[in-house]
Design a protein around this motif. Structure first.
Motif, PDB file in Angstrom:
ATOM      1  N   MET A 136       0.856  -1.179   0.000  1.00 21.78           N
ATOM      2  CA  MET A 136       0.000   0.000   0.000  1.00 21.78           C
ATOM      3  C   MET A 136       0.893   1.230   0.000  1.00 21.78           C
ATOM      4  O   MET A 136       1.893   1.257   0.723  1.00 21.78           O
ATOM      5  CB  MET A 136      -0.877   0.045   1.264  1.00 21.78           C
ATOM      6  CG  MET A 136      -1.914  -1.032   1.368  1.00 21.78           C
ATOM      7  SD  MET A 136      -2.787  -1.020   2.975  1.00 21.78           S
ATOM      8  CE  MET A 136      -3.523   0.604   3.014  1.00 21.78           C
ATOM      9  N   TRP A 149      -4.981   5.898  -0.898  1.00 24.11           N
ATOM     10  CA  TRP A 149      -4.109   4.724  -0.869  1.00 24.11           C
ATOM     11  C   TRP A 149      -4.205   3.945  -2.178  1.00 24.11           C
ATOM     12  O   TRP A 149      -5.290   3.727  -2.700  1.00 24.11           O
ATOM     13  CB  TRP A 149      -4.500   3.788   0.275  1.00 24.11           C
ATOM     14  CG  TRP A 149      -4.195   4.328   1.629  1.00 24.11           C
ATOM     15  CD1 TRP A 149      -5.059   4.973   2.471  1.00 24.11           C
ATOM     16  CD2 TRP A 149      -2.938   4.280   2.307  1.00 24.11           C
ATOM     17  NE1 TRP A 149      -4.410   5.324   3.628  1.00 24.11           N
ATOM     18  CE2 TRP A 149      -3.109   4.908   3.554  1.00 24.11           C
ATOM     19  CE3 TRP A 149      -1.689   3.773   1.983  1.00 24.11           C
ATOM     20  CZ2 TRP A 149      -2.083   5.044   4.485  1.00 24.11           C
ATOM     21  CZ3 TRP A 149      -0.664   3.901   2.910  1.00 24.11           C
ATOM     22  CH2 TRP A 149      -0.858   4.525   4.141  1.00 24.11           C
ATOM     23  N   TYR A 151      -3.176   0.162  -3.816  1.00 24.57           N
ATOM     24  CA  TYR A 151      -2.968  -1.201  -3.337  1.00 24.57           C
ATOM     25  C   TYR A 151      -2.470  -2.075  -4.486  1.00 24.57           C
ATOM     26  O   TYR A 151      -2.890  -1.908  -5.630  1.00 24.57           O
ATOM     27  CB  TYR A 151      -4.283  -1.802  -2.835  1.00 24.57           C
ATOM     28  CG  TYR A 151      -4.987  -1.007  -1.754  1.00 24.57           C
ATOM     29  CD1 TYR A 151      -4.864  -1.365  -0.423  1.00 24.57           C
ATOM     30  CD2 TYR A 151      -5.783   0.095  -2.069  1.00 24.57           C
ATOM     31  CE1 TYR A 151      -5.519  -0.654   0.567  1.00 24.57           C
ATOM     32  CE2 TYR A 151      -6.439   0.811  -1.084  1.00 24.57           C
ATOM     33  CZ  TYR A 151      -6.302   0.434   0.231  1.00 24.57           C
ATOM     34  OH  TYR A 151      -6.956   1.137   1.216  1.00 24.57           O
ATOM     35  N   GLY A 174      -7.600  -3.341  -2.592  1.00 27.09           N
ATOM     36  CA  GLY A 174      -7.714  -3.510  -1.146  1.00 27.09           C
ATOM     37  C   GLY A 174      -8.661  -2.531  -0.497  1.00 27.09           C
ATOM     38  O   GLY A 174      -8.970  -2.642   0.685  1.00 27.09           O
TER      39      GLY A 174
END
Length: 194
Positions: A136, A149, A151, A174
């Motif tokens: 991440m 974020w 992933y 994610g």
């Protein structure tokens, strides 16, 4: 001492010296070759990108990052490590103080299958076969739709000793799993007391 004796001694000394030099060169070559093979594997690993473009090279050096936490499922042993930017944020109280992690924060979840130790004098599970690196990275501009974020998952094949990007690993793969911890800036594992 006769001239023939001196010639035999000189020849013997030269042969021993040449053999020693050859042995040292052979050892040096072997060590150099092993280093280059290891470097080649790392370079191959760091040349990978996830389907959405997250580069494994962004996480270069993760092997030496500080531990954040660990976890275990029935099948997988997980060790979570973070880069210095994220460790500094954890130590400053993020996310418990309500602040988000800064851009540049990176975390890697290393996953192994586990097995019972055959050496320990007590019941303990230990890492067996490495299987995956789940990564991440925080970049609010790049990943605005997933809380800032990105992933990615890089699978490891022990038979070939190679990593490969997971074909289903999109930059927001994610995000759905991490939304239950939105209040903690999408991070499940706190920085554990040590």
């Amino acid at each position: 001492m006769t001239r023939t004796s001196r010639l035999k001694i000189a020849t013997g000394t030269a042969v021993v010296t040449l053999l020693a030099v050859a042995a040292l060169n052979s050892q040096s070559y072997t060590q150099s070759y092993a280093r280059s093979q290891n470097q080649s594997q790392n370079n191959d690993k760091y040349a990978l990108k996830s389907p959405s473009g997250i580069a494994f090279s962004d996480f270069k050096g993760y092997e030496d990052w500080a531990d954040v936490s660990s976890a275990r499922t029935d099948e997988i042993l997980k060790v979570i490590v973070a880069n210095p930017t994220m460790i500094k944020a954890f130590k400053a109280g993020i996310p418990g103080n309500g602040q988000p992690f800064p851009d540049g924060s990176m975390i890697v979840k290393l996953q192994w299958k586990h097995k019972k130790s055959t050496e320990a004098p007590f019941a303990v599970e230990v890492p067996d076969v490495f299987s995956q690196a789940f990564v991440m990275e925080k970049d609010s501009r790049r990943f605005p739709k997933s809380g800032g974020w990105g992933y990615a998952v890089f699978n490891y094949d022990p038979a070939s000793d190679k990593f490969s990007p997971d074909a289903k690993s999109l930059s927001d793969c994610g995000f759905a799993c991490h939304t239950p911890v939105k209040a903690k800036d999408y991070i499940f594992h706190p920085y554990q007391k040590r």
